[in-house]
Write an enzyme that holds these catalytic residues in place. Structure first.
Site, PDB file in Angstrom:
ATOM      1  N   ILE A  12       0.852  -1.195   0.000  1.00 37.83           N
ATOM      2  CA  ILE A  12       0.000   0.000   0.000  1.00 37.83           C
ATOM      3  C   ILE A  12       0.888   1.245   0.000  1.00 37.83           C
ATOM      4  O   ILE A  12       0.593   2.241  -0.670  1.00 37.83           O
ATOM      5  CB  ILE A  12      -0.964  -0.006   1.208  1.00 37.83           C
ATOM      6  CG1 ILE A  12      -1.782  -1.307   1.213  1.00 37.83           C
ATOM      7  CG2 ILE A  12      -1.896   1.199   1.155  1.00 37.83           C
ATOM      8  CD1 ILE A  12      -2.625  -1.514   2.457  1.00 37.83           C
ATOM      9  N   ASN A  35       9.909  -6.619   5.145  1.00 34.49           N
ATOM     10  CA  ASN A  35       8.863  -7.369   4.451  1.00 34.49           C
ATOM     11  C   ASN A  35       8.624  -6.772   3.072  1.00 34.49           C
ATOM     12  O   ASN A  35       7.519  -6.832   2.541  1.00 34.49           O
ATOM     13  CB  ASN A  35       7.591  -7.275   5.312  1.00 34.49           C
ATOM     14  CG  ASN A  35       6.571  -8.294   4.959  1.00 34.49           C
ATOM     15  OD1 ASN A  35       6.890  -9.311   4.339  1.00 34.49           O
ATOM     16  ND2 ASN A  35       5.329  -8.037   5.313  1.00 34.49           N
ATOM     17  N   ASP A  58      14.854   1.651  10.708  1.00 33.43           N
ATOM     18  CA  ASP A  58      13.856   0.941  11.497  1.00 33.43           C
ATOM     19  C   ASP A  58      13.287   1.931  12.518  1.00 33.43           C
ATOM     20  O   ASP A  58      14.053   2.568  13.251  1.00 33.43           O
ATOM     21  CB  ASP A  58      14.543  -0.241  12.207  1.00 33.43           C
ATOM     22  CG  ASP A  58      13.532  -1.197  12.792  1.00 33.43           C
ATOM     23  OD1 ASP A  58      12.489  -0.735  13.297  1.00 33.43           O
ATOM     24  OD2 ASP A  58      13.801  -2.415  12.733  1.00 33.43           O
ATOM     25  N   SER A 124      -7.036  -0.384  10.358  1.00 36.57           N
ATOM     26  CA  SER A 124      -7.646  -1.520   9.671  1.00 36.57           C
ATOM     27  C   SER A 124      -9.064  -1.744  10.159  1.00 36.57           C
ATOM     28  O   SER A 124      -9.368  -1.508  11.339  1.00 36.57           O
ATOM     29  CB  SER A 124      -6.814  -2.768   9.967  1.00 36.57           C
ATOM     30  OG  SER A 124      -7.508  -3.932   9.569  1.00 36.57           O
ATOM     31  N   TYR A 148      -2.315  -8.436  16.436  1.00 36.48           N
ATOM     32  CA  TYR A 148      -2.089  -7.484  15.343  1.00 36.48           C
ATOM     33  C   TYR A 148      -3.161  -6.386  15.375  1.00 36.48           C
ATOM     34  O   TYR A 148      -2.871  -5.192  15.350  1.00 36.48           O
ATOM     35  CB  TYR A 148      -2.108  -8.208  13.986  1.00 36.48           C
ATOM     36  CG  TYR A 148      -2.521  -7.333  12.837  1.00 36.48           C
ATOM     37  CD1 TYR A 148      -1.653  -6.376  12.330  1.00 36.48           C
ATOM     38  CD2 TYR A 148      -3.794  -7.434  12.271  1.00 36.48           C
ATOM     39  CE1 TYR A 148      -2.050  -5.540  11.291  1.00 36.48           C
ATOM     40  CE2 TYR A 148      -4.195  -6.612  11.243  1.00 36.48           C
ATOM     41  CZ  TYR A 148      -3.324  -5.660  10.757  1.00 36.48           C
ATOM     42  OH  TYR A 148      -3.720  -4.833   9.743  1.00 36.48           O
ATOM     43  N   LYS A 152      -3.199  -2.037  16.174  1.00 41.61           N
ATOM     44  CA  LYS A 152      -3.855  -0.977  15.395  1.00 41.61           C
ATOM     45  C   LYS A 152      -4.775  -0.155  16.308  1.00 41.61           C
ATOM     46  O   LYS A 152      -4.786   1.075  16.269  1.00 41.61           O
ATOM     47  CB  LYS A 152      -4.673  -1.567  14.243  1.00 41.61           C
ATOM     48  CG  LYS A 152      -3.845  -2.229  13.152  1.00 41.61           C
ATOM     49  CD  LYS A 152      -3.019  -1.220  12.393  1.00 41.61           C
ATOM     50  CE  LYS A 152      -2.245  -1.803  11.242  1.00 41.61           C
ATOM     51  NZ  LYS A 152      -1.209  -0.898  10.718  1.00 41.61           N
ATOM     52  N   ASP A 294     -12.190 -16.057  11.424  1.00 43.72           N
ATOM     53  CA  ASP A 294     -12.818 -15.386  10.278  1.00 43.72           C
ATOM     54  C   ASP A 294     -14.264 -15.017  10.595  1.00 43.72           C
ATOM     55  O   ASP A 294     -15.015 -15.837  11.140  1.00 43.72           O
ATOM     56  CB  ASP A 294     -12.823 -16.310   9.045  1.00 43.72           C
ATOM     57  CG  ASP A 294     -11.606 -16.084   8.167  1.00 43.72           C
ATOM     58  OD1 ASP A 294     -10.898 -15.082   8.361  1.00 43.72           O
ATOM     59  OD2 ASP A 294     -11.370 -16.927   7.268  1.00 43.72           O
TER      60      ASP A 294
HETATM   61  C1  UD1 Z   1      -7.256 -10.431   6.947  1.00 43.99           C
HETATM   62  C2  UD1 Z   1      -7.010 -10.330   8.417  1.00 43.99           C
HETATM   63  C3  UD1 Z   1      -7.297  -8.922   8.829  1.00 43.99           C
HETATM   64  C4  UD1 Z   1      -6.388  -7.976   8.086  1.00 43.99           C
HETATM   65  C5  UD1 Z   1      -6.586  -8.168   6.591  1.00 43.99           C
HETATM   66  C6  UD1 Z   1      -5.551  -7.359   5.834  1.00 43.99           C
HETATM   67  C7  UD1 Z   1      -7.412 -12.570   9.305  1.00 43.99           C
HETATM   68  C8  UD1 Z   1      -8.324 -13.422  10.111  1.00 43.99           C
HETATM   69  N1  UD1 Z   1      -7.839 -11.317   9.101  1.00 43.99           N
HETATM   70  O1  UD1 Z   1      -8.611 -10.088   6.696  1.00 43.99           O
HETATM   71  O2  UD1 Z   1      -7.107  -8.766  10.208  1.00 43.99           O
HETATM   72  O3  UD1 Z   1      -6.648  -6.639   8.425  1.00 43.99           O
HETATM   73  O4  UD1 Z   1      -6.404  -9.537   6.252  1.00 43.99           O
HETATM   74  O5  UD1 Z   1      -5.748  -7.494   4.472  1.00 43.99           O
HETATM   75  O6  UD1 Z   1      -6.352 -12.985   8.868  1.00 43.99           O
HETATM   76  N2  UD1 Z   1      -9.605 -16.933   2.133  1.00 43.99           N
HETATM   77  C9  UD1 Z   1      -9.665 -18.175   1.522  1.00 43.99           C
HETATM   78  N3  UD1 Z   1      -8.489 -18.803   1.203  1.00 43.99           N
HETATM   79  C10 UD1 Z   1      -7.264 -18.241   1.454  1.00 43.99           C
HETATM   80  C11 UD1 Z   1      -7.207 -16.958   2.064  1.00 43.99           C
HETATM   81  C12 UD1 Z   1      -8.409 -16.332   2.397  1.00 43.99           C
HETATM   82  O7  UD1 Z   1     -10.744 -18.713   1.287  1.00 43.99           O
HETATM   83  O8  UD1 Z   1      -6.236 -18.866   1.158  1.00 43.99           O
HETATM   84  C13 UD1 Z   1     -10.872 -16.247   2.462  1.00 43.99           C
HETATM   85  C14 UD1 Z   1     -11.011 -15.920   3.936  1.00 43.99           C
HETATM   86  O9  UD1 Z   1     -11.630 -16.951   4.629  1.00 43.99           O
HETATM   87  C15 UD1 Z   1     -11.860 -14.649   3.873  1.00 43.99           C
HETATM   88  C16 UD1 Z   1     -11.507 -14.009   2.542  1.00 43.99           C
HETATM   89  O10 UD1 Z   1     -10.886 -15.031   1.775  1.00 43.99           O
HETATM   90  O11 UD1 Z   1     -13.201 -14.993   3.831  1.00 43.99           O
HETATM   91  C17 UD1 Z   1     -10.537 -12.853   2.681  1.00 43.99           C
HETATM   92  O12 UD1 Z   1      -9.430 -13.281   3.454  1.00 43.99           O
HETATM   93  P1  UD1 Z   1      -8.150 -12.361   3.674  1.00 43.99           P
HETATM   94  O13 UD1 Z   1      -7.660 -11.867   2.374  1.00 43.99           O
HETATM   95  O14 UD1 Z   1      -7.204 -13.114   4.550  1.00 43.99           O
HETATM   96  O15 UD1 Z   1      -8.726 -11.093   4.430  1.00 43.99           O
HETATM   97  P2  UD1 Z   1      -9.526 -10.992   5.828  1.00 43.99           P
HETATM   98  O16 UD1 Z   1      -9.701 -12.293   6.468  1.00 43.99           O
HETATM   99  O17 UD1 Z   1     -10.772 -10.217   5.582  1.00 43.99           O
END
Ligand code: UD1
Length: 337
Positions: A12, A35, A58, A124, A148, A152, A294
């Site tokens: 970002i 990262n 840093d 976030s 995490y 925030k 989730d």
């Molecule tokens: C995640 C973080 C959130 C963070 C955000 C930053 C978690 C629980 N939450 O949000 O705190 O601020 O990223 O971008 O990690 N999914 C799949 N397969 C995958 C990966 C994700 O099905 O391999 C699904 C997840 O279940 C979710 C959706 O895709 O329903 C989005 O997932 P993700 O991109 O990780 O975002 P968040 O969970 O919303």
């Protein structure tokens, strides 16, 4: 203005550096590259014609932060730098609290010493936690459910207390929803280290052949197609949201909170279908168990940013996937080639 961007080489951050340059701001970046890659700054320079000033610093090193402030003479700060993986934060909470909080405290103390009191902070939607109904509205009581997210939330509290105590501060707390996509040039993008945690980077790595298949994490939620709903926002829209917030805080003192999201939810399977359309072929996937923590569905109430900043999202999920795919196809191994 001359803007200091912490974490400016990241996903970002690099898109925001480019948007700031396009809006005629001068940019100074500090990043510890833990990262991310400095290559993103070379690519930004290629797109904008101007190399941002870069310092490999840093934020937990207070003396180094002080040296940058003493030399750079900045007008405002956009603060991205921080660790950001939820699962890792559960396993290593101390490192998350130390990096994210100490880094922020050092930054804000240096700002105060140098009379710089405008800051836009990268927060976030995770701060809304599990207890709020959707859509999320800025005035809701926040409360994250993982270390995490708590960093925030705590940084929001620190900045908001500072702004309440001293009305010379101009503070914007930006709560991002789910950023995806890349600059349409395909030259800068998201380059996660190791196995991607987030949905679209994972799909993109399956599509490019780096991973075998996508695991759809839960198909039995109480949603129209059984998969979770999220508010996906194109990273270029998100970057523009920072420029809009910066312009606002430049002449409004106080503490402001804005959701940066589209105001609508899309399911995991809808995003997958959009990505398949962009790639032009099916992407192997399998519906598996839910991921702990989730939420079934969340999206932004996006009306405040529109009313206060005149900002709203402009790009669709299809555009996010087309752009993300262009980046991944042209850079199969990210900035490493
Ligand atoms: C995640 C973080 C959130 C963070 C955000 C930053 C978690 C629980 N939450 O949000 O705190 O601020 O990223 O971008 O990690 N999914 C799949 N397969 C995958 C990966 C994700 O099905 O391999 C699904 C997840 O279940 C979710 C959706 O895709 O329903 C989005 O997932 P993700 O991109 O990780 O975002 P968040 O969970 O919303």
């Amino acid at each position: 203005m001359k803007i200091l961007v912490t974490g400016g080489t990241g996903y970002i951050g690099s898109h925001t550096v480019l948007s700031l340059q396009e809006a005629a701001h001068e940019v100074v970046v500090i990043d510890n590259l833990v990262n991310s890659s400095e290559e993103s700054m070379r690519r930004v320079a290629e797109l904008s014609g101007t190399a941002p000033e870069f310092h490999n610093v840093d934020l937990v090193n207070e003396a180094a932060v002080e040296r940058v402030f003493a030399a750079a003479g900045v007008d405002a700060v956009i603060h991205f730098a921080g660790l950001k993986a939820v699962g890792e934060s559960v396993r290593e909470p101390l490192s998350y609290y130390y990096n994210n909080l100490v880094g922020t405290l050092n930054l804000v103390r240096a700002m105060e010493r140098h009379d710089v009191r405008s800051i836009v902070f990268s927060s976030s939607a995770t701060v809304y936690g599990e207890h709020n109904a959707v859509p999320y509205v800025e005035k809701m009581e926040i409360g994250a459910n993982n270390p995490y997210g708590r960093t925030k939330e705590q940084i929001e509290d620190i900045l908001s207390d500072i702004g309440t105590a001293d009305d010379r501060w101009n503070i914007a707390l930006l709560r991002y929803f789910n950023p995806v996509g890349t600059h349409p040039s395909g030259r800068i993008g998201e380059d996660p280290q190791g196995i991607p945690n987030n949905l679209v980077p994972f799909i993109a790595q399956v599509a490019v052949g780096r991973r075998e298949k996508l695991m759809v994490l839960g198909g039995d939620y109480d949603t129209p197609d059984g998969t979770c709903l999220r508010d996906y926002i194109h990273v270029v829209d998100l970057a523009e949201g920072h420029v809009a917030a910066l312009n606002h805080v430049a002449d409004h003192a106080g503490v402001f909170r804005w959701n940066l999201g589209s105001g609508k939810g899309s399911s995991v399977l809808e995003v997958l279908r959009s990505f398949e359309k962009a790639v032009g072929r099916p992407i192997p996937h399998e519906i598996t168990a839910r991921r702990a923590g989730d939420l079934p569905a969340f999206w932004a109430d996006a009306t405040s940013a529109l009313a206060d900043l005149g900002w709203s999202t402009t790009k669709t999920v299809d555009q996010m996937c087309e752009d993300h795919w262009r980046w991944q196809e042209n850079n199969p191994n990210g900035y490493a080639g």
